[in-house]
Design a protein around this motif. Sequence first.
Motif, PDB file in Angstrom:
ATOM      1  N   TRP A  32       0.797  -1.220   0.000  1.00 46.92           N
ATOM      2  CA  TRP A  32       0.000   0.000   0.000  1.00 46.92           C
ATOM      3  C   TRP A  32       0.836   1.280   0.000  1.00 46.92           C
ATOM      4  N   LEU A  35       2.023   1.749  -3.498  1.00 49.64           N
ATOM      5  CA  LEU A  35       0.931   2.172  -4.375  1.00 49.64           C
ATOM      6  C   LEU A  35       0.664   3.666  -4.223  1.00 49.64           C
ATOM      7  N   MET A  36       0.685   4.161  -2.999  1.00 52.88           N
ATOM      8  CA  MET A  36       0.440   5.586  -2.758  1.00 52.88           C
ATOM      9  C   MET A  36       1.544   6.438  -3.359  1.00 52.88           C
ATOM     10  N   MET A  40      -1.784   6.058  -6.142  1.00 52.88           N
ATOM     11  CA  MET A  40      -3.064   5.650  -5.572  1.00 52.88           C
ATOM     12  C   MET A  40      -3.581   6.733  -4.632  1.00 52.88           C
ATOM     13  N   LYS A  41      -4.763   7.296  -4.935  1.00 51.10           N
ATOM     14  CA  LYS A  41      -5.332   8.398  -4.159  1.00 51.10           C
ATOM     15  C   LYS A  41      -6.359   7.934  -3.139  1.00 51.10           C
ATOM     16  N   GLU A  42      -6.957   6.766  -3.361  1.00 50.73           N
ATOM     17  CA  GLU A  42      -7.886   6.208  -2.390  1.00 50.73           C
ATOM     18  C   GLU A  42      -7.739   4.694  -2.385  1.00 50.73           C
ATOM     19  N   LEU A  43      -8.060   4.102  -1.243  1.00 53.40           N
ATOM     20  CA  LEU A  43      -7.929   2.666  -1.116  1.00 53.40           C
ATOM     21  C   LEU A  43      -9.147   1.994  -1.734  1.00 53.40           C
ATOM     22  N   SER A  44      -8.898   1.157  -2.718  1.00 52.93           N
ATOM     23  CA  SER A  44      -9.989   0.485  -3.414  1.00 52.93           C
ATOM     24  C   SER A  44      -9.460  -0.790  -4.053  1.00 52.93           C
ATOM     25  N   GLU A  46      -9.861  -1.539  -7.132  1.00 48.59           N
ATOM     26  CA  GLU A  46      -9.320  -1.159  -8.435  1.00 48.59           C
ATOM     27  C   GLU A  46      -7.907  -0.614  -8.338  1.00 48.59           C
ATOM     28  N   GLY A  47      -7.582  -0.012  -7.202  1.00 51.60           N
ATOM     29  CA  GLY A  47      -6.273   0.607  -7.054  1.00 51.60           C
ATOM     30  C   GLY A  47      -5.167  -0.346  -6.667  1.00 51.60           C
ATOM     31  N   GLN A  48      -5.538  -1.555  -6.247  1.00 42.53           N
ATOM     32  CA  GLN A  48      -4.541  -2.483  -5.736  1.00 42.53           C
ATOM     33  C   GLN A  48      -4.076  -3.466  -6.808  1.00 42.53           C
ATOM     34  N   ARG A  87       0.885   0.001 -11.298  1.00 41.25           N
ATOM     35  CA  ARG A  87       0.456   0.379  -9.946  1.00 41.25           C
ATOM     36  C   ARG A  87       1.635   0.446  -8.999  1.00 41.25           C
TER      37      ARG A  87
END
Length: 324
Positions: A32, A35-36, A40-44, A46-48, A87
């Motif tokens: 995580w 990713l940030m 990555m702007k929000e935890l989801s 789709e973002g992982q 990602r």
Amino acid sequence: MLTPVDCVEFLVLVDNSLDSLSSVPKHVSLEWPRLMRHGMKELSGEGQCCANHGLSLVVTARRGGVSHAVMFDAGPENYVLERNAPRLGVDFSTIEGIVLSHGHWDHAGGLPAAIRSTVSAGDGRPIPVFVHPGMFRQRALTLPSGTILPIKAIPNPSELMDLGARVISSAQPQIILEDYFWISGEIPRVTSYEQGFPGHLRRSEDGASWEADPLIIDERFLAVDVRGKGVVVFTACSHAGVVNVLRHARDTFSPVPLYAVAGGFHLSAANERIIPETVADLGSFGLTVIAPGHCTGWRATNALVRAFGEDVVTPSAVGKTYVI
């Protein structure tokens, strides 16, 4: 022989599991936060990243102001590699070679995506892909019922070249990229209990039948020598047996000690029976870092933690970055 580097970093691009919640030692960071850092702007969901049965590592070694990077295996399919790489911020322009550990789909299925990505990032220059000539016969498994289940064939050398690879095929050890990386040759089988992959088959030379292939002789490992620490061994599946892998590394690099081993130890399924002997013999190598993943299995991972402790054993997971 290898020239020592100042440090080595490896990113787990593809593996069987995800784990962004467990605590880790200082030399390991989680998915995580990475990713940030890479958008990555929000935890989801789709973002992982995603996990799949397979393995791919991006290994970067540094000496002074110079870095070299290779991809060690490419995972089981294009999708998982193409999803995870952006990602996690993988810069394909820095990858100077792809090392394939052995000829199984879960390590080579993502080769087309890996080659396309590195060639595109390198302005069309062919990417060296290091293989063993024995990797390209189709394999199969014998199920408990006796049924033969074919394993998807991996891309052959002509297909790899059509994608933009410069295929380097050899059964001998190789030192590459200014002596930063060592690719093993065929691994000697020494222990009495590490007998390969029970029920594993390969196509006969004429393609008309199947023949027993428990030893999977085309398997190799990757090694880096880190100054002041020792040799870091990357083993993708350890069909040769992880103890045989480490014995060969120790014999090759002595008197330089072994420092770390990472990858799949193939101590699941039928090989669960050799967990006690394997764990006992692993104690002879004095390892500081053990990063089991992929085909190791939860029982073996648990046994390793009990034997060597959480400061030494940090299980692999997608998006983890290890710095040694």
